[in-house]
Design an enzyme around this catalytic site. Structure first.
Site, short mmCIF file in Angstrom:
data_model
loop_
_atom_site.label_atom_id
_atom_site.label_comp_id
_atom_site.label_asym_id
_atom_site.label_seq_id
_atom_site.Cartn_x
_atom_site.Cartn_y
_atom_site.Cartn_z
N ASP A 133 27.39 -87.53 7.12
CA ASP A 133 25.99 -87.16 7.33
C ASP A 133 25.69 -85.86 6.59
O ASP A 133 26.44 -84.88 6.72
CB ASP A 133 25.71 -87.00 8.83
CG ASP A 133 24.22 -87.02 9.13
OD1 ASP A 133 23.45 -87.58 8.33
OD2 ASP A 133 23.81 -86.48 10.18
N HIS A 140 14.01 -78.99 7.42
CA HIS A 140 14.84 -79.08 8.63
C HIS A 140 15.83 -77.92 8.68
O HIS A 140 15.96 -77.23 9.70
CB HIS A 140 15.58 -80.41 8.65
CG HIS A 140 16.57 -80.53 9.78
ND1 HIS A 140 16.19 -80.58 11.10
CD2 HIS A 140 17.93 -80.58 9.77
CE1 HIS A 140 17.28 -80.68 11.87
NE2 HIS A 140 18.34 -80.67 11.09
N GLU A 205 17.66 -87.65 15.71
CA GLU A 205 17.34 -87.10 14.39
C GLU A 205 16.90 -88.26 13.51
O GLU A 205 17.66 -89.22 13.32
CB GLU A 205 18.55 -86.39 13.77
CG GLU A 205 18.90 -85.10 14.51
CD GLU A 205 19.96 -84.26 13.81
OE1 GLU A 205 20.74 -84.83 13.01
OE2 GLU A 205 20.02 -83.04 14.07
N GLU A 207 16.52 -90.04 10.26
CA GLU A 207 17.17 -89.94 8.96
C GLU A 207 17.09 -91.29 8.25
O GLU A 207 16.70 -92.30 8.84
CB GLU A 207 18.65 -89.57 9.13
CG GLU A 207 18.88 -88.32 9.97
CD GLU A 207 20.31 -87.80 9.89
OE1 GLU A 207 21.06 -88.23 8.99
OE2 GLU A 207 20.67 -86.96 10.74
N ASP A 239 20.49 -90.23 14.12
CA ASP A 239 21.70 -89.46 14.44
C ASP A 239 21.50 -88.82 15.82
O ASP A 239 20.99 -87.70 15.92
CB ASP A 239 21.91 -88.41 13.35
CG ASP A 239 23.07 -87.48 13.66
OD1 ASP A 239 23.94 -87.85 14.46
OD2 ASP A 239 23.08 -86.37 13.08
N ARG A 243 22.40 -81.39 21.88
CA ARG A 243 22.17 -80.02 21.39
C ARG A 243 22.97 -78.99 22.18
O ARG A 243 23.38 -77.96 21.62
CB ARG A 243 20.69 -79.67 21.47
CG ARG A 243 19.79 -80.56 20.63
CD ARG A 243 20.12 -80.48 19.17
NE ARG A 243 19.23 -81.32 18.38
CZ ARG A 243 19.49 -81.69 17.13
NH1 ARG A 243 20.61 -81.30 16.54
NH2 ARG A 243 18.65 -82.46 16.47
N GLN A 246 26.49 -79.19 21.03
CA GLN A 246 26.53 -78.71 19.64
C GLN A 246 26.53 -77.19 19.59
O GLN A 246 27.29 -76.57 18.83
CB GLN A 246 25.31 -79.28 18.91
CG GLN A 246 25.26 -78.97 17.41
CD GLN A 246 24.05 -79.62 16.74
OE1 GLN A 246 23.23 -80.28 17.39
NE2 GLN A 246 23.93 -79.43 15.44
N LYS A 259 27.88 -85.11 17.98
CA LYS A 259 27.33 -86.12 17.06
C LYS A 259 28.14 -87.41 17.06
O LYS A 259 27.79 -88.32 16.32
CB LYS A 259 27.36 -85.55 15.63
CG LYS A 259 26.59 -84.27 15.43
CD LYS A 259 25.13 -84.55 15.31
CE LYS A 259 24.38 -83.31 14.84
NZ LYS A 259 22.98 -83.65 14.55
N THR A 263 25.38 -93.39 16.65
CA THR A 263 24.43 -93.31 15.55
C THR A 263 23.83 -94.71 15.42
O THR A 263 24.57 -95.69 15.35
CB THR A 263 25.13 -92.94 14.22
OG1 THR A 263 25.79 -91.68 14.40
CG2 THR A 263 24.15 -92.84 13.07
N GLU A 377 13.13 -79.53 16.92
CA GLU A 377 12.09 -78.88 16.12
C GLU A 377 10.70 -79.09 16.71
O GLU A 377 9.90 -78.16 16.75
CB GLU A 377 12.12 -79.41 14.68
CG GLU A 377 13.37 -79.03 13.91
CD GLU A 377 13.56 -79.93 12.72
OE1 GLU A 377 13.08 -79.58 11.64
OE2 GLU A 377 14.19 -81.00 12.86
CA CA Z 1 22.08 -85.38 11.31
#
Ligand code: CA
Length: 430
Positions: A133, A140, A205, A207, A239, A243, A246, A259, A263, A377
């Site tokens: 990834d 971002h 996420e 993507e 993804d 958080r 993370q 992560k 996915t 975000e």
């Molecule tokens: Ca990602």
């Protein structure tokens, strides 16, 4: 001057009537590949056309696909797309021409080779050996930098010199429609010792993913002039991200368990040939940006102009019959790095790629709030909660929430095509 590709002619139609409907994701100019569960329970390669799936193996067994090289026909009778992906552009184009001819208006109709998409179970299109990834959206990366390092430059010094990425887990890539269970993780509350508990800050996420076609021998980099020929096609990719896990685990080696639990990808791979009307020059760089090293150029028209929309619906919203809430809109073409550059950089050491390997673009965000491709975000770390039509608010995902991503391409002189949807519901932790 090159001859226009007849499989992209917007004037042409299919005998499959739903493929001619305005707004369909899968007109005859698209012809994306996927794998569905066949009658024997094994994977079977299909092509989406309108609201139907062409059973490619049955079409080959019924000898209605003309001019297929034997090795192409053989690989299309497999249970995954890996063999076909590995054959490269000559085989891909032969198959595309043949399937296009078979499905074209004026050809003999073969409705017995079609299955309604609503009645087939889709599977992963390939056995994914490796998944990497990237982090190619400057907006971002800048948003995340501003949130987590407010006193520093938003972009780290390497960002404009190389496509940053990490090695993800291929083993937990799942197809759209697969429920995602809230994982446990090691979390570190601000004012307490670490705990092991269901994650609290569950995020998505938005993507895109690119599947690798022919691989390379270890030690032989794929250079920019051939990189596009090593890319088979594109899917929507979500993804899923924890958080809180993370934040605690990421230093100094980057994402790990935050992560690795799931996915999601959309089931239909839209090929580079189908995407060719939507290629454009780029990627965008600012006048003050550093120049790129030679192995990451030239980038001619490798940028893919694909737009993705993200929607959220809570369990209550679905019970009340409310429409999903539109959260964001992002464009692959605005990223700072292209898939061809990601592949060239990934293999620049001689790292071997194999057919079916998956490259994620990184979260696709843009300059406006509506372009933010994650809840981190959109809610700006939870400081700007989002109001849902059921009267609740979201900073991060709750159990029962369904996240749906839908992507499409539009350009003058070309037929609109879609990538379908990537959707999943969050289940409570056990
Ligand atoms: Ca990602």
């Amino acid at each position: 001057m090159t001859t226009p590709d007849p499989t992209l002619d917007p004037a042409l139609r299919s005998w499959v009537s739903s493929a001619n409907d305005a707004g369909t994701d899968f007109p005859i100019q698209n012809l994306p590949y996927g794998v569905f569960s066949g009658p024997d329970g094994e994977g079977r390669i299909g092509v989406a056309i309108g609201d139907q799936v062409l059973d490619v193996r049955r079409a080959i067994e019924n000898t209605v696909l003309q001019d297929l090289p034997p090795e192409t026909a053989c690989s299309l009778c497999g249970t995954t797309l890996n063999g076909f992906m590995g054959q490269g552009t000559r085989s891909w184009r032969a198959a595309r021409r043949s399937i296009f001819a078979m499905l074209s208006e004026g050809a003999d109709p073969h409705p017995n080779l079609l299955l309604p998409q609503s009645e087939v179970a889709m599977r992963l299109p390939a056995t994914i050996g490796d998944y990497t990834d990237f982090y190619a959206s400057r907006d971002h990366a800048s948003n995340v930098g501003r949130m987590f390092r407010p006193d520093a430059e938003p972009l780290l010094p390497n960002y404009l010199h190389l496509p940053v990425g990490y090695h993800g887990r291929a083993s937990t890539v799942v197809v759209s429609g697969t429920d995602i269970r809230r994982p446990h993780g090691q979390l570190k509350p601000d004012d307490a010792d670490p705990i092991y508990a269901p994650i609290r800050l569950f995020d998505y996420e938005m993507e895109f993913g690119a599947f690798v076609g022919p691989g390379n021998v270890q030690g032989n980099p794929i250079d920019m002039t051939s990189a596009m020929n090593h890319l088979f096609g594109v899917v929507i990719l979500n993804d899923w991200s924890a958080r809180d896990a993370q934040k605690w685990e990421y230093q100094p080696l980057g994402p790990f368990n935050a992560k690795n639990f799931a996915t999601s990808i959309s089931p239909w791979i839209v090929t580079m040939d189908a995407l060719s009307p939507f290629r454009k020059a780029g990627p965008p760089r600012l006048p003050e940006d550093p120049s790129m090293l030679d192995y990451l150029s030239p980038v001619t028209d490798d940028v893919l102009d694909i737009t993705c929309e993200v929607y959220l619906s809570s369990a209550t919203m679905r019970e009340q019959g409310l429409d999903p809430l539109h959260l964001s809109r992002g464009t692959l073409g605005e990223l700072t790095w292209t898939f061809s550059q990601m592949l060239a950089h990934h293999t620049s050491t001689g790292c071997a790629m194999r057919p079916g390997d998956l490259l994620g673009s990184g979260t696709v965000s843009g300059p406006e709030k509506v372009n933010r491709g994650s809840l981190l975000e959109l809610s700006w770390r939870g400081t700007e909660p989002i109001d849902l039509p059921d009267g609740t608010q979201r900073k991060f995902l709750q159990d029962g929430d369904e996240v749906t991503m839908a992507a499409f391409c539009e350009a003058d002189g070309a037929t609109r095509i879609g990538l379908g949807q990537c959707s999943a519901v969050i289940l409570p932790a056990v």
